[in-house]
Design a protein around this motif. Structure first.
Motif, PDB file in Angstrom:
ATOM      1  N   LEU A   1       0.820  -1.206   0.000  1.00 55.28           N
ATOM      2  CA  LEU A   1       0.000   0.000   0.000  1.00 55.28           C
ATOM      3  C   LEU A   1       0.859   1.262   0.000  1.00 55.28           C
ATOM      4  N   SER A   2       1.926   1.253   0.768  1.00 51.76           N
ATOM      5  CA  SER A   2       2.789   2.432   0.834  1.00 51.76           C
ATOM      6  C   SER A   2       3.372   2.771  -0.526  1.00 51.76           C
ATOM      7  N   VAL A   3       3.869   1.743  -1.216  1.00 53.93           N
ATOM      8  CA  VAL A   3       4.516   1.974  -2.506  1.00 53.93           C
ATOM      9  C   VAL A   3       3.514   2.417  -3.561  1.00 53.93           C
ATOM     10  N   TYR A   4       2.381   1.701  -3.671  1.00 54.11           N
ATOM     11  CA  TYR A   4       1.469   1.986  -4.777  1.00 54.11           C
ATOM     12  C   TYR A   4       0.602   3.212  -4.523  1.00 54.11           C
ATOM     13  N   ILE A   5       0.334   3.539  -3.274  1.00 56.74           N
ATOM     14  CA  ILE A   5      -0.393   4.779  -3.005  1.00 56.74           C
ATOM     15  C   ILE A   5       0.471   5.984  -3.345  1.00 56.74           C
ATOM     16  N   VAL A   6       1.756   5.929  -2.999  1.00 56.52           N
ATOM     17  CA  VAL A   6       2.681   6.995  -3.399  1.00 56.52           C
ATOM     18  C   VAL A   6       2.749   7.088  -4.919  1.00 56.52           C
ATOM     19  N   LYS A   7       2.813   5.933  -5.580  1.00 54.62           N
ATOM     20  CA  LYS A   7       2.867   5.905  -7.049  1.00 54.62           C
ATOM     21  C   LYS A   7       1.607   6.518  -7.649  1.00 54.62           C
ATOM     22  N   ALA A   8       0.441   6.200  -7.067  1.00 58.52           N
ATOM     23  CA  ALA A   8      -0.817   6.750  -7.576  1.00 58.52           C
ATOM     24  C   ALA A   8      -0.867   8.261  -7.389  1.00 58.52           C
ATOM     25  N   LYS A   9      -0.477   8.728  -6.220  1.00 62.60           N
ATOM     26  CA  LYS A   9      -0.511  10.176  -5.953  1.00 62.60           C
ATOM     27  C   LYS A   9       0.463  10.926  -6.859  1.00 62.60           C
ATOM     28  N   ASN A  10       1.614  10.325  -7.131  1.00 62.59           N
ATOM     29  CA  ASN A  10       2.563  10.954  -8.055  1.00 62.59           C
ATOM     30  C   ASN A  10       2.008  11.034  -9.472  1.00 62.59           C
TER      31      ASN A  10
END
Length: 447
Positions: free
Chosen positions: A308-317
């Motif tokens: 979740l940490s990795v892909y949520i950051v990726k989505a927000k970027n």
């Protein structure tokens, strides 16, 4: 109805029966919003063909020759129309048309045998109508078997496009069909001595069908191996990314901690001087810097939290707003690893397709809930284009290099005897998974 009308109608129905078989082989590749248009186009063509055959059979005396020609060549307009509706899979359609021709030979042969034994003393025109009536009867009788076989008849893209001999295989059934044209177009009616070669065409049909089944099984094994390898690589990547996030946050906090004493002294001086507005501004700035160093835990389970940490950051970027609700146990051996891989694939697919949509319509909703041993996971995003599904109800893509991730998701669901639900309504795509945790002691769920 007179014999000419009956003959024209039966001929049209035989060709429409062939379109039904074609639909069984390619329904997963047909856009769902075009099914009605496709069916309507075939019906309009059938009506035009009925008028054509009625005039043709009525205007010429060589009815047998015209009848056989209509059977041998009448499918061509339908094939061209099929190519129009599904232009990406021309070679696969040619293979299926050839296999369909071999299957029809078997049904035609059974019909001819019926006519020979039952129709000795009836006019030639009724011979032909009787033959087509028998064909349609045998077609309906064998329809469950034919639908099941042709449901898996379409060769894979890997076989046709990636193999040097792929196109030879695509044309092979059609070439076998063409070898029968001299017998098909013989101006005389059928006799027993001409049926042997037609019966033997069923042998290559079975052999080619078996080959496609084995090739599909080998491909499934190959895709599963690729999926396993990709899952392992993804596991390494998102744990590396999570570690980088932690390192970056730790570095920022170290810098902030180094400056903290100076900031406290400045704050003390501002308060002592009565400069409350400046002190409040400094506190707000200090709070913003603290927020940048924070790693927000989405749940206490380290595997799920890392994904979740990795892909949520990726989505927000990528400019995709994210909402996330998670309630999952802190430690569930084996399940947590497999679930994190499946979740990573779903999130990666959702982010990838969301990036292609208008910015004002992008969103990503993640919901992972545990109640007792029941687990519910849903990933929701926006995608305007209709999504094609495979025979198991999973989204499929025609883009090169994609699609393996869903194999991993399917393997996870099967491994834990779960089930899934995929919906798309008004552009909102929602993939849900339900499964039960194994009967082992669990730690307290995270909130």
């Amino acid at each position: 109805m007179d014999t000419i009308s009956s003959l024209a109608l039966c001929t049209v129905l035989v060709h429409l029966a062939g379109r039904f078989i074609w639909f069984q082989a390619f329904r997963d590749f047909l856009p769902q919003n075009r099914w009605k248009k496709i069916a309507l186009s075939f019906i309009i063509l059938a009506l035009l063909n009925f008028i054509f055959y009625y005039v043709l059979f009525q205007g010429f005396t060589h009815t047998v020759v015209l009848y056989k020609a209509s059977q041998a060549l009448g499918w061509i307009p339908y094939v061209l129309l099929s190519f129009y509706w599904l232009p990406r899979l021309i070679a696969q359609q040619i293979f299926v048309f050839g296999m369909q021709g071999l299957w029809n030979f078997f049904l035609h042969t059974a019909s001819i045998l019926t006519v020979i034994f039952l129709g000795r003393n009836i006019p030639v025109e009724w011979h032909l109508s009787m033959h087509l009536t028998c064909f349609l009867f045998y077609f309906l009788l064998s329809l469950p078997l034919a639908a099941r076989m042709f449901r898996h008849m379409c060769p894979s893209r890997q076989l046709i496009n990636d193999k040097p001999y792929g196109y030879y295989i695509a044309f092979l059934p059609l070439l076998i069909v063409c070898t029968q044209l001299p017998i098909i177009l013989d101006p005389d009616l059928w006799t027993m001595d001409k049926l042997l070669s037609r019966i033997l065409t069923f042998v290559p049909f079975i052999a080619l069908y078996r080959y496609i089944k084995l090739q599909a099984r080998d491909l499934e094994t190959e895709v599963l191996l690729k999926s396993t390898n990709e899952v392992q690589q993804k596991a390494i990547r998102f744990f590396q990314s999570n570690m980088l996030l932690i390192q970056a946050s730790t570095k920022q906090f170290s810098i902030l901690r180094h400056d903290m004493r100076h900031q406290i002294n400045i704050l003390y001086g501002l308060i002592s001087s009565g400069k409350s507005e400046e002190a409040l501004h400094l506190l707000r700035s200090f709070d913003e810097h603290l927020e940048k160093t924070a790693i927000h835990p989405f749940c206490l389970n380290p595997f799920v939290n890392a994904v979740l940490s990795v892909y949520i950051v990726k989505a927000k970027n990528a400019g995709i707003p994210v909402t996330c609700r998670v309630n999952f146990p802190e430690e569930v051996p084996k399940v947590q690893e497999n679930l994190s891989f499946a979740l990573a694939n779903l999130l990666e697919n959702a982010i990838r397709v969301s990036e292609t949509q208008d910015e004002d319509k992008r969103f990503l909703h993640i919901n992972l809930q545990t109640k007792g041993r029941q687990v519910f996971l849903s990933v929701e995003n926006y995608y305007a284009e209709p999504v094609s599904l495979n025979e198991d109800g999973y989204p499929v893509t025609h883009r090169q290099g994609h699609g393996i991730g869903m194999t991993s998701v399917h393997h996870f669901i099967m491994s834990y005897k779960g089930f899934k639900n995929f919906t798309q309504k008004d552009g909102v795509v929602r993939f849900e998974i339900y499964f039960t945790l194994p009967d082992t002691p669990l730690n307290t769920p995270s909130a």
